[in-house]
Design an enzyme around this catalytic site. Structure first.
Site, PDB file in Angstrom:
ATOM      1  N   TYR A  67       0.833  -1.209   0.000  1.00  6.37           N
ATOM      2  CA  TYR A  67       0.000   0.000   0.000  1.00  6.37           C
ATOM      3  C   TYR A  67       0.866   1.255   0.000  1.00  6.37           C
ATOM      4  O   TYR A  67       0.643   2.185  -0.785  1.00  6.37           O
ATOM      5  CB  TYR A  67      -0.913  -0.028   1.226  1.00  6.37           C
ATOM      6  CG  TYR A  67      -1.565   1.294   1.562  1.00  6.37           C
ATOM      7  CD1 TYR A  67      -2.678   1.746   0.857  1.00  6.37           C
ATOM      8  CD2 TYR A  67      -1.065   2.090   2.597  1.00  6.37           C
ATOM      9  CE1 TYR A  67      -3.275   2.953   1.176  1.00  6.37           C
ATOM     10  CE2 TYR A  67      -1.668   3.295   2.910  1.00  6.37           C
ATOM     11  CZ  TYR A  67      -2.761   3.724   2.194  1.00  6.37           C
ATOM     12  OH  TYR A  67      -3.345   4.927   2.498  1.00  6.37           O
ATOM     13  N   LEU A  68       1.866   1.296   0.863  1.00  6.43           N
ATOM     14  CA  LEU A  68       2.725   2.467   0.949  1.00  6.43           C
ATOM     15  C   LEU A  68       3.473   2.693  -0.361  1.00  6.43           C
ATOM     16  O   LEU A  68       3.589   3.828  -0.842  1.00  6.43           O
ATOM     17  CB  LEU A  68       3.719   2.313   2.101  1.00  6.43           C
ATOM     18  CG  LEU A  68       3.117   2.276   3.511  1.00  6.43           C
ATOM     19  CD1 LEU A  68       4.203   1.975   4.538  1.00  6.43           C
ATOM     20  CD2 LEU A  68       2.422   3.598   3.849  1.00  6.43           C
TER      21      LEU A  68
END
Length: 220
Positions: free
Chosen positions: A131-132
């Site tokens: 996600y990051l």
């Protein structure tokens, strides 16, 4: 003002739609599933079904036609795997930016997250790391565009606590919590301030009222 919001039934998006429609603006919420339409209508916004993981840029541009601004507040959401972090949080944001350019909607706000320019530290959950990285790649792609007046907003850890209307906003913000209600308030204020174009801003709870916090970010 007419604003099209990707991820229109999300927790931040619905709060933003309520703020915009309450002040007399038009808000359009792009949603992936028809059953999400009621949440958008409850915020007095217009729901439009558009799956950013399968639509073309031209299709999305058609939904953006006539808009004054756009907000990317979409995401794969909890429970999704690493693959969807890439197809939604990265590719969806890039597709939406391209669609804005094709539709002639220069003003674009992107809801991102703090510290996505850094490599996730060792031991980070693999899905959260994906996600990051997806958010970081999306931000980089948007910032590389010269055909959009973009602003990237990077909130800290989101909560559903009532908003306080007081925040800390700027390029160098330490990780902390922020209510989604205050994120929506900052987005609405950024839409009103075109001079924030080209800025990447972190956001957490603080002591400065939202309007003053936004004004303080403006170039001298």
């Amino acid at each position: 003002m007419r604003t099209v919001i990707a991820g229109g039934n999300g927790k931040i998006a619905v709060r933003l739609e309520r703020l915009l429609t309450a002040r007399g603006d038009e808000a359009v919420g792009l949603i992936r599933r028809p059953e999400a339409a009621d949440a958008v209508r409850a915020a007095h916004a217009e729901p439009v079904v558009c799956d950013l993981e399968s639509a073309t840029a031209e299709e999305v541009a058609g939904h953006l036609a006539g808009a004054d601004a756009a907000v990317f507040a979409a995401g794969a959401g909890p429970g999704s795997g690493a693959a969807r972090k890439d197809t939604m949080d990265r590719a969806g944001a890039e597709l939406f930016a391209e669609a804005c350019a094709r539709a002639g909607v220069r003003r674009l706000l992107v809801v991102s997250a703090l510290r996505v320019d850094e490599e996730p530290p060792p031991g980070t959950d693999p899905v959260f790391a994906a996600y990051l990285r997806a958010k970081g790649a999306a931000d980089a792609a948007v910032r590389a565009r010269t055909d959009l007046d973009w602003t990237i907003l990077r909130p800290g850890r989101l909560t559903d606590e009532p908003g306080t209307g007081r925040v800390r906003l700027g390029p160098d913000v330490t990780r902390a919590e922020v209510p989604r209600e205050d994120v929506a308030a900052v987005l609405a204020a950024l839409l009103d301030e075109p001079r924030t174009a080209g800025l990447t801003l972190g956001l957490v709870s603080g002591e400065t009222p939202v309007p003053a916090a936004v004004t303080a970010t403006l170039p001298a």
